[in-house]
Write a protein that holds these residues in place. Structure first.
Motif, short mmCIF file in Angstrom:
data_model
loop_
_atom_site.label_atom_id
_atom_site.label_comp_id
_atom_site.label_asym_id
_atom_site.label_seq_id
_atom_site.Cartn_x
_atom_site.Cartn_y
_atom_site.Cartn_z
N PRO A 166 -7.18 11.84 26.22
CA PRO A 166 -7.63 10.90 27.24
C PRO A 166 -8.85 11.43 27.98
CG PRO A 166 -5.26 11.23 27.37
CD PRO A 166 -5.78 12.27 26.43
N PRO A 167 -9.73 10.54 28.48
CA PRO A 167 -10.96 11.00 29.14
C PRO A 167 -10.72 11.96 30.30
CG PRO A 167 -11.03 8.63 28.74
CD PRO A 167 -9.65 9.08 28.40
N GLN A 168 -9.63 11.73 31.07
CA GLN A 168 -9.40 12.57 32.25
C GLN A 168 -8.99 14.00 31.89
OE1 GLN A 168 -7.74 9.89 31.37
NE2 GLN A 168 -5.54 10.00 31.78
N PHE A 169 -8.63 14.24 30.61
CA PHE A 169 -8.23 15.59 30.21
C PHE A 169 -9.31 16.32 29.42
CE2 PHE A 169 -4.07 13.42 30.67
CZ PHE A 169 -3.54 14.25 31.65
N MET A 170 -10.51 15.72 29.28
CA MET A 170 -11.58 16.36 28.53
C MET A 170 -12.03 17.66 29.20
SD MET A 170 -12.25 14.77 25.75
CE MET A 170 -12.01 13.16 24.96
N ALA A 171 -12.12 17.68 30.53
CA ALA A 171 -12.56 18.88 31.23
C ALA A 171 -11.57 20.02 31.03
CB ALA A 171 -12.74 18.59 32.72
N LEU A 172 -10.25 19.71 31.10
CA LEU A 172 -9.24 20.73 30.87
C LEU A 172 -9.32 21.24 29.44
CD1 LEU A 172 -6.76 22.33 31.75
CD2 LEU A 172 -5.34 20.35 31.11
N ALA A 173 -9.54 20.34 28.49
CA ALA A 173 -9.66 20.75 27.09
C ALA A 173 -10.87 21.66 26.89
CB ALA A 173 -9.78 19.52 26.19
N ALA A 174 -11.96 21.39 27.61
CA ALA A 174 -13.14 22.24 27.51
C ALA A 174 -12.85 23.65 28.00
CB ALA A 174 -14.30 21.63 28.30
N LEU A 215 -9.84 25.15 28.20
CA LEU A 215 -8.90 25.81 27.30
C LEU A 215 -9.58 26.23 26.00
CD1 LEU A 215 -5.74 23.56 27.83
CD2 LEU A 215 -6.24 25.81 28.83
N THR A 216 -10.49 25.37 25.48
CA THR A 216 -11.20 25.72 24.25
C THR A 216 -12.08 26.93 24.46
OG1 THR A 216 -11.20 23.42 23.52
CG2 THR A 216 -12.84 24.88 22.52
N LEU A 272 -11.73 29.40 26.64
CA LEU A 272 -10.91 30.61 26.73
C LEU A 272 -10.30 30.96 25.37
CD1 LEU A 272 -9.11 29.99 30.14
CD2 LEU A 272 -11.10 31.44 29.68
N ALA A 273 -9.92 29.94 24.60
CA ALA A 273 -9.33 30.19 23.29
C ALA A 273 -10.33 30.84 22.35
CB ALA A 273 -8.81 28.88 22.69
N VAL A 274 -11.61 30.39 22.40
CA VAL A 274 -12.62 30.99 21.52
C VAL A 274 -12.82 32.45 21.87
CG1 VAL A 274 -15.05 30.94 20.88
CG2 VAL A 274 -13.78 28.81 21.04
N VAL A 275 -12.87 32.77 23.17
CA VAL A 275 -13.01 34.17 23.58
C VAL A 275 -11.81 34.98 23.09
CG1 VAL A 275 -13.11 35.73 25.56
CG2 VAL A 275 -14.44 33.60 25.56
N PHE A 276 -10.63 34.43 23.22
CA PHE A 276 -9.43 35.12 22.79
C PHE A 276 -9.42 35.35 21.28
CE2 PHE A 276 -4.95 34.90 21.36
CZ PHE A 276 -4.50 36.08 21.93
N ILE A 277 -9.82 34.32 20.52
CA ILE A 277 -9.87 34.45 19.06
C ILE A 277 -10.89 35.51 18.66
CG2 ILE A 277 -10.53 33.27 16.92
CD1 ILE A 277 -9.32 30.72 18.15
N GLN A 278 -12.04 35.52 19.36
CA GLN A 278 -13.04 36.53 19.07
C GLN A 278 -12.51 37.93 19.33
OE1 GLN A 278 -15.00 38.53 21.24
NE2 GLN A 278 -16.72 39.10 19.91
N PHE A 279 -11.73 38.06 20.38
CA PHE A 279 -11.10 39.34 20.69
C PHE A 279 -10.17 39.77 19.56
CE2 PHE A 279 -7.07 41.14 22.22
CZ PHE A 279 -7.51 42.38 22.63
#
Length: 507
Positions: free
Chosen positions: A246-254, A256-257, A259-266
């Motif tokens: 949903p549009p209202q959750f796009m900012a939260l998804a951004a 989380l994504t 932080l997830a990319v940083v974590f995966i890189q780690f």
């Protein structure tokens, strides 16, 4: 009766004897050729080429018959003439010319005249129009020839397998499609062709529209909330994730994504083999329970990528040439990422606005760090951050929210208390400047027009920059602030994160 007959007989015999005598004298005294019969001269001419564009040079060849010597009089039809036997003449103007040749000898003269023998002109230039050029089938189209230089032949190809040789044909399309049309025109001077692609659009009648339920539009609020709504802009951006987020959750998804990319890189950097995966994950969660995981991620990342402050000459306002290039690249990256995030129109005015606002946001944030770094004698360095750039473009494309940075300030860190305080002050300067710019750009939105566009863009860039830079990772500003003054960190970070989610999830 007999008397008259005798007289007639004597007269005939006398005449015959006289003619015989004259013939004999002639033969004996003068020989043959006493009387000569001669034909009058017959004019004729030829040329190998009769058509051409002016100036058109023609070589004429005399083919007249008769006894020599002869005299010649050519009339070229354009007011000029010649007395040569085989003249060459140049026609300077377009037209059709009648050529005449008169030949004369001692026995008489002869004339030949050929009307429109020479044609001087230009090749045709094909051009045409059609009306109408689109409509529903059966679609009847009137084609009009607009060619120049008077063509004599026309060949139309209507694109649906049919042709015509008329000058201005009318054709009916019975099947739907988008058709190419071609016209070829020709004359004695040459030919030309013109093709128009996708020129005729024959379509089916428009379907009867089916009523679609209208989604109620959120009412525009007044005051500061309304100003935030205007600054944030529309959420209708045709995002690839719109089907399941949903549009209202796009900012939260951004967030989380990112932080997830940083974590995966780690994980990719520090987990050496699958056999040690379980131990590494267990150690990570053990560190997480102790509150050190985020800090360790950053430290390991710096060590693995060998990120450290480089000592360089800084002749340009305290910046090295490399740092200036990094800042310029960062400005361009920010502008392009937010153009992608906003799905903004790529007009010159819009691109310039995004570049200028991005430059103000990036440079002021960096110079806030730089001012205190110079004041406290810290050795700092601006370096490009590839992972942050990837995250920025990834979140911009997926969620319409470019949540990352393409560069970082690297500082030599000491462990004593005074250095911790100075480093914390230096690091907090950047987010504070971004927070101030967030409010300034939000204030600009109320003026409308270009000010509103720049204000909304600057509001988003600086709000995201402030939130992202306060994340407590060593490579970001938040880690140093947390070490120096946790109360100040919480006063800045918690309201700012709440305002971020309020803006992009609730307003």
């Amino acid at each position: 009766m007999r008397f008259f007959t005798c007289i007639l007989l004597v007269a005939v015999l006398g005449t015959a004897l006289l003619l015989t005598s004259v013939a004999a004298d002639t033969t004996a005294g003068n020989g043959s050729g006493y009387i000569t019969v001669i034909n009058l001269p017959v004019a004729g001419f030829y040329t190998s080429i009769r058509y051409g564009p002016p100036p058109f040079t023609v070589s004429f060849a005399d083919t007249s018959q008769g006894f020599q010597p002869m005299t010649y009089h050519w009339d070229f039809g354009d007011g000029t003439n010649s007395a040569m036997q085989n003249p060459t003449h140049t026609y300077l103007s377009s037209g059709e010319y009648t050529v005449s040749l008169t030949v004369t000898n001692q026995f008489g003269s002869g004339t030949r005249t050929v009307a429109d023998f020479i044609w001087a002109g230009y090749p045709p230039e094909a051009n045409f129009s059609a009306l109408p050029s689109e409509g529903i089938i059966p679609l009847t189209v009137a084609f009009t020839d607009l060619s120049k230089n008077t063509p004599a032949d026309w060949t139309w190809d209507f694109g649906d397998g049919t042709t015509s040789s008329e000058q201005n044909p009318v054709h009916t399309y019975t099947q739907t499609g988008i058709y190419d049309v071609r016209l070829k025109v020709s004359s004695d001077f040459g030919s030309d062709a013109l093709s128009r692609t996708h020129y005729i659009n024959a379509s089916l009648p428009a379907p009867v529209p089916v009523p679609v339920p209208v989604t109620p539009v959120k009412a525009h609020a007044g005051g500061i909330v309304g100003l935030i709504q205007d600054a944030k802009g529309t959420t209708d951006k045709n995002l690839p994730t719109a089907a399941f987020i949903p549009p209202q959750f796009m900012a939260l998804a951004a967030v989380l994504t990112s932080l997830a990319v940083v974590f995966i890189q780690f994980l990719l950097v520090h987990i050496g083999s699958l056999a040690q995966l379980g131990a590494k994950v267990a150690k990570f969660f053990a560190d997480l329970a102790g509150g050190h995981a985020i800090e360790k991620i950053s430290d390991k990342e710096i060590e693995a990528r060998e990120i450290k402050a480089e000592r360089r000459e800084r002749p340009f306002f305290g910046l090295s040439a490399v740092e200036i290039l990094v800042l310029e690249a960062a400005v361009i990256m920010v502008a392009v990422a937010f153009l992608l995030a906003d799905r903004a129109a790529l007009t010159l005015q819009m691109v310039l606005i995004y570049i200028l606002v991005g430059a103000v946001s990036v440079i002021l944030h960096d110079f806030a760090h730089r001012y205190f770094a110079n004041r406290y004698g810290h050795d700092t360095d601006i370096q490009f951050w590839g992972l942050g750039t990837v995250i920025m473009f990834l979140t911009a494309w997926l969620y319409g929210n470019a949540f990352a940075q393409s560069y970082r300030n690297i500082v030599e860190r000491d462990e004593d208390a005074e250095e911790t305080r100075e480093l914390g002050i230096e690091m907090v300067a950047g987010p504070v400047i971004s927070i101030v710019l967030t409010l300034v750009f939000l204030f600009m939105v109320q003026f409308g027009g270009i000010w509103a566009i720049a204000g909304g863009l600057g509001f988003s860039i600086n709000l995201i920059t402030a939130v992202y830079s306060l994340i407590p990772i060593s490579t970001m500003d938040g880690s140093a602030i947390w070490k120096w003054n946790r109360a100040l960190y919480l006063v800045l970070f918690i309201p700012l994160v709440a305002f971020y989610f309020f803006t992009y999830m609730l307003v």
